[in-house]
Enzyme design. Sequence first.
Site, PDB file in Angstrom:
ATOM      1  N   GLU A  90      -4.499  -3.227  28.602  1.00  0.00           N
ATOM      2  CA  GLU A  90      -3.662  -2.239  29.264  1.00  0.00           C
ATOM      3  C   GLU A  90      -4.501  -1.171  29.948  1.00  0.00           C
ATOM      4  O   GLU A  90      -5.613  -0.873  29.544  1.00  0.00           O
ATOM      5  CB  GLU A  90      -2.680  -1.624  28.268  1.00  0.00           C
ATOM      6  CG  GLU A  90      -3.273  -1.276  26.919  1.00  0.00           C
ATOM      7  CD  GLU A  90      -2.234  -0.772  25.927  1.00  0.00           C
ATOM      8  OE1 GLU A  90      -1.521  -1.613  25.355  1.00  0.00           O
ATOM      9  OE2 GLU A  90      -2.152   0.439  25.726  1.00  0.00           O
ATOM     10  N   CYS A 103      -7.193   5.430  32.831  1.00  0.00           N
ATOM     11  CA  CYS A 103      -7.787   5.218  31.522  1.00  0.00           C
ATOM     12  C   CYS A 103      -8.051   3.712  31.398  1.00  0.00           C
ATOM     13  O   CYS A 103      -7.133   2.897  31.458  1.00  0.00           O
ATOM     14  CB  CYS A 103      -6.806   5.702  30.451  1.00  0.00           C
ATOM     15  SG  CYS A 103      -7.405   5.475  28.782  1.00  0.00           S
ATOM     16  N   CYS A 110     -10.217  -3.973  19.018  1.00  0.00           N
ATOM     17  CA  CYS A 110     -11.289  -3.033  18.683  1.00  0.00           C
ATOM     18  C   CYS A 110     -11.670  -3.217  17.219  1.00  0.00           C
ATOM     19  O   CYS A 110     -10.821  -3.496  16.382  1.00  0.00           O
ATOM     20  CB  CYS A 110     -10.809  -1.600  18.903  1.00  0.00           C
ATOM     21  SG  CYS A 110     -12.076  -0.350  18.605  1.00  0.00           S
ATOM     22  N   CYS A 114     -10.291   2.727  13.152  1.00  0.00           N
ATOM     23  CA  CYS A 114      -9.814   4.091  12.869  1.00  0.00           C
ATOM     24  C   CYS A 114      -8.404   4.010  12.292  1.00  0.00           C
ATOM     25  O   CYS A 114      -7.543   3.299  12.823  1.00  0.00           O
ATOM     26  CB  CYS A 114      -9.820   4.938  14.137  1.00  0.00           C
ATOM     27  SG  CYS A 114     -11.471   5.126  14.835  1.00  0.00           S
ATOM     28  N   CYS A 117      -5.160   4.655  14.548  1.00  0.00           N
ATOM     29  CA  CYS A 117      -5.117   4.108  15.911  1.00  0.00           C
ATOM     30  C   CYS A 117      -4.451   2.742  15.964  1.00  0.00           C
ATOM     31  O   CYS A 117      -4.708   1.875  15.128  1.00  0.00           O
ATOM     32  CB  CYS A 117      -6.535   4.023  16.469  1.00  0.00           C
ATOM     33  SG  CYS A 117      -6.631   3.339  18.127  1.00  0.00           S
ATOM     34  N   GLY A 157     -10.630  -0.231  22.754  1.00  0.00           N
ATOM     35  CA  GLY A 157     -12.007  -0.686  22.598  1.00  0.00           C
ATOM     36  C   GLY A 157     -12.992   0.462  22.448  1.00  0.00           C
ATOM     37  O   GLY A 157     -12.663   1.615  22.705  1.00  0.00           O
ATOM     38  N   GLU A 158     -14.182   0.115  22.009  1.00  0.00           N
ATOM     39  CA  GLU A 158     -15.251   1.106  21.868  1.00  0.00           C
ATOM     40  C   GLU A 158     -16.285   0.823  22.967  1.00  0.00           C
ATOM     41  O   GLU A 158     -17.012  -0.171  22.892  1.00  0.00           O
ATOM     42  CB  GLU A 158     -15.861   0.994  20.466  1.00  0.00           C
ATOM     43  CG  GLU A 158     -17.143   1.755  20.255  1.00  0.00           C
ATOM     44  CD  GLU A 158     -17.115   3.212  20.718  1.00  0.00           C
ATOM     45  OE1 GLU A 158     -16.148   3.932  20.408  1.00  0.00           O
ATOM     46  OE2 GLU A 158     -18.062   3.617  21.416  1.00  0.00           O
ATOM     47  N   SER A 189     -15.819   7.797  26.366  1.00  0.00           N
ATOM     48  CA  SER A 189     -15.456   8.336  25.056  1.00  0.00           C
ATOM     49  C   SER A 189     -15.901   7.378  23.958  1.00  0.00           C
ATOM     50  O   SER A 189     -15.636   6.181  24.019  1.00  0.00           O
ATOM     51  CB  SER A 189     -13.931   8.522  25.004  1.00  0.00           C
ATOM     52  OG  SER A 189     -13.531   8.911  23.720  1.00  0.00           O
ATOM     53  N   SER A 212     -15.138  11.285  19.920  1.00  0.00           N
ATOM     54  CA  SER A 212     -13.926  11.339  19.101  1.00  0.00           C
ATOM     55  C   SER A 212     -14.329  11.797  17.708  1.00  0.00           C
ATOM     56  O   SER A 212     -14.720  10.999  16.878  1.00  0.00           O
ATOM     57  CB  SER A 212     -13.274   9.954  19.025  1.00  0.00           C
ATOM     58  OG  SER A 212     -12.864   9.565  20.313  1.00  0.00           O
ATOM     59  N   LEU A 213     -14.224  13.079  17.486  1.00  0.00           N
ATOM     60  CA  LEU A 213     -14.714  13.645  16.222  1.00  0.00           C
ATOM     61  C   LEU A 213     -13.617  13.593  15.156  1.00  0.00           C
ATOM     62  O   LEU A 213     -13.789  13.017  14.097  1.00  0.00           O
ATOM     63  CB  LEU A 213     -15.200  15.075  16.461  1.00  0.00           C
ATOM     64  CG  LEU A 213     -16.264  15.560  15.500  1.00  0.00           C
ATOM     65  CD1 LEU A 213     -17.595  14.863  15.775  1.00  0.00           C
ATOM     66  CD2 LEU A 213     -16.444  17.069  15.605  1.00  0.00           C
ATOM     67  N   HIS A 214     -12.519  14.264  15.437  1.00  0.00           N
ATOM     68  CA  HIS A 214     -11.296  14.183  14.632  1.00  0.00           C
ATOM     69  C   HIS A 214     -11.389  14.730  13.212  1.00  0.00           C
ATOM     70  O   HIS A 214     -10.397  14.680  12.484  1.00  0.00           O
ATOM     71  CB  HIS A 214     -10.762  12.746  14.565  1.00  0.00           C
ATOM     72  CG  HIS A 214     -10.524  12.110  15.899  1.00  0.00           C
ATOM     73  ND1 HIS A 214     -10.204  12.825  17.029  1.00  0.00           N
ATOM     74  CD2 HIS A 214     -10.558  10.803  16.290  1.00  0.00           C
ATOM     75  CE1 HIS A 214     -10.059  11.997  18.049  1.00  0.00           C
ATOM     76  NE2 HIS A 214     -10.269  10.769  17.636  1.00  0.00           N
ATOM     77  N   ASN A 288      -0.102  10.806  18.786  1.00  0.00           N
ATOM     78  CA  ASN A 288       1.000   9.930  19.169  1.00  0.00           C
ATOM     79  C   ASN A 288       1.306   9.031  17.986  1.00  0.00           C
ATOM     80  O   ASN A 288       0.496   8.161  17.661  1.00  0.00           O
ATOM     81  CB  ASN A 288       0.549   9.045  20.332  1.00  0.00           C
ATOM     82  CG  ASN A 288       1.174   9.458  21.627  1.00  0.00           C
ATOM     83  OD1 ASN A 288       2.382   9.684  21.704  1.00  0.00           O
ATOM     84  ND2 ASN A 288       0.358   9.564  22.646  1.00  0.00           N
ATOM     85  N   CYS A 331      -2.682   4.476  23.536  1.00  0.00           N
ATOM     86  CA  CYS A 331      -3.688   3.762  22.767  1.00  0.00           C
ATOM     87  C   CYS A 331      -3.238   2.452  22.122  1.00  0.00           C
ATOM     88  O   CYS A 331      -3.063   2.364  20.919  1.00  0.00           O
ATOM     89  CB  CYS A 331      -4.233   4.672  21.686  1.00  0.00           C
ATOM     90  SG  CYS A 331      -4.459   6.339  22.241  1.00  0.00           S
TER      91      CYS A 331
HETATM   92  N1  SAH Z   1     -13.274   3.994  21.032  1.00  0.00           N
HETATM   93  C1  SAH Z   1     -13.389   5.122  21.879  1.00  0.00           C
HETATM   94  C2  SAH Z   1     -12.444   5.123  23.067  1.00  0.00           C
HETATM   95  C3  SAH Z   1     -11.042   4.636  22.882  1.00  0.00           C
HETATM   96  S1  SAH Z   1      -9.930   5.630  21.941  1.00  0.00           S
HETATM   97  C4  SAH Z   1     -13.231   6.397  21.086  1.00  0.00           C
HETATM   98  O1  SAH Z   1     -13.003   6.315  19.884  1.00  0.00           O
HETATM   99  O2  SAH Z   1     -13.414   7.467  21.628  1.00  0.00           O
HETATM  100  C5  SAH Z   1      -9.589   7.013  22.961  1.00  0.00           C
HETATM  101  C6  SAH Z   1      -9.154   8.265  22.207  1.00  0.00           C
HETATM  102  O3  SAH Z   1      -7.794   8.155  21.767  1.00  0.00           O
HETATM  103  C7  SAH Z   1      -9.970   8.497  20.952  1.00  0.00           C
HETATM  104  O4  SAH Z   1     -10.278   9.854  20.828  1.00  0.00           O
HETATM  105  C8  SAH Z   1      -9.001   8.060  19.885  1.00  0.00           C
HETATM  106  O5  SAH Z   1      -9.356   8.580  18.641  1.00  0.00           O
HETATM  107  C9  SAH Z   1      -7.693   8.553  20.423  1.00  0.00           C
HETATM  108  N2  SAH Z   1      -6.495   7.973  19.797  1.00  0.00           N
HETATM  109  C10 SAH Z   1      -6.347   6.793  19.213  1.00  0.00           C
HETATM  110  N3  SAH Z   1      -5.088   6.618  18.751  1.00  0.00           N
HETATM  111  C11 SAH Z   1      -4.411   7.737  19.082  1.00  0.00           C
HETATM  112  C12 SAH Z   1      -3.058   8.160  18.889  1.00  0.00           C
HETATM  113  N4  SAH Z   1      -2.166   7.387  18.294  1.00  0.00           N
HETATM  114  N5  SAH Z   1      -2.706   9.380  19.351  1.00  0.00           N
HETATM  115  C13 SAH Z   1      -3.609  10.165  20.001  1.00  0.00           C
HETATM  116  N6  SAH Z   1      -4.886   9.814  20.219  1.00  0.00           N
HETATM  117  C14 SAH Z   1      -5.293   8.614  19.763  1.00  0.00           C
END
Ligand code: SAH
Length: 343
Positions: A90, A103, A110, A114, A117, A157-158, A189, A212-214, A288, A331
């Site tokens: 997508e 995007c 992937c 996480c 995700c 994907g990463e 990212s 993507s720290l989180h 989301n 995502c």
């Molecule tokens: N793998 C890479 C890029 C893809 S994810 C990464 O981790 O950065 C892109 C971004 O969307 C990341 O920051 C990821 O953590 C975030 N993401 C994933 N699922 C999400 C969701 N349900 N709501 C909001 N952000 C989300």
Amino acid sequence: MESIYEYSEEMFKQYFVENGEKPFRSSQVIEWIYRHRVHDFDSMTNIKKEVLAKLKEQFYFSALECVTHQVSSDGTQKFLFRLEDGNWIESVLMKNNYGYSICVTTQVGCNMGCAFCASGLKKKKRNLKTSEMVLQLLSVSEFAKIRISHVVIMGIGEPFDNYDNVLRFIQIINHPLGLEIGSRHITVSTCGLVDKIYEYSEFPLQVNLAISLHAPTNEIRNRIMPINQKYPLEKIMEAVGYYIEKTNRRVTIEYILLKDINDGKDCADKLCDLLHGYNVYVNLIPYNEVMEKPFKRSLKQTMVEFFDILKKRKINVQLRREQGGDIDAACGQLRSKQMKKEE
Ligand code: SAH
């Protein structure tokens, strides 16, 4: 046969030299493909028939099949594409006040796993080829009849787990004779593949990095991002420091706010401690919600309080507005729905 969208200008140059042709043919080919957007060799009218015949032996114009197209109430558009081998990917097109951004997806599925995700619900099947990333951009811009000015490599994907193909994709879309997407308008990212952050620091183009720290502590991050066991926060921050020093560029820190997981005031404070002294910009992202996952979006009030703490401590921060929430644009959600339909 190879897809014509696999090749950078440099690669075409080498191809032509190896085939006893003038190197400048590479510029001509790039202009035909990316400026004039032709879909066949016979349209390349300033290239000799014999040269074209040779090109036709080795290359073809691959394409993505658009399976689903959705438009959200805020103008965000989501595309589900079928690849040549039947896999789905997508892409999301967003309209911003500064132009259109896309995007881009980098892998089928992937492996980062996480916890929050939707992409990781299915394991990685394979890396995307460079051409499949290039075609996301071309197809979306042709379909929507707009020029795309910004590219975020944040789809499924990463990207750093598909490093070489992603970097060649960047070189192709950045090329001044082609799509000419400014390097400063391209963002990669990563969930924090530390060795690749160091490699990326040496990349000659001025592209952006988002992490993507989180989570502000290893304890929390280990719970939601398995990659943290391999590359813990202190290693990531060391690499981020190196990247900033090397490139002189500000790094974006992505931080999804998950209710009762990482959205407390103590987390905000710890995040400030962690980021203190780094040239970073924090993107706070409303989560989301994903049906299969237990995580909840933080309350609006909590998000604002979190934002205020960072602001007060002089961290550059924005609370991102959500886009495309009504069309599963978040995502991997569209792809996972489609897969369920067909299972
Ligand atoms: N793998 C890479 C890029 C893809 S994810 C990464 O981790 O950065 C892109 C971004 O969307 C990341 O920051 C990821 O953590 C975030 N993401 C994933 N699922 C999400 C969701 N349900 N709501 C909001 N952000 C989300």
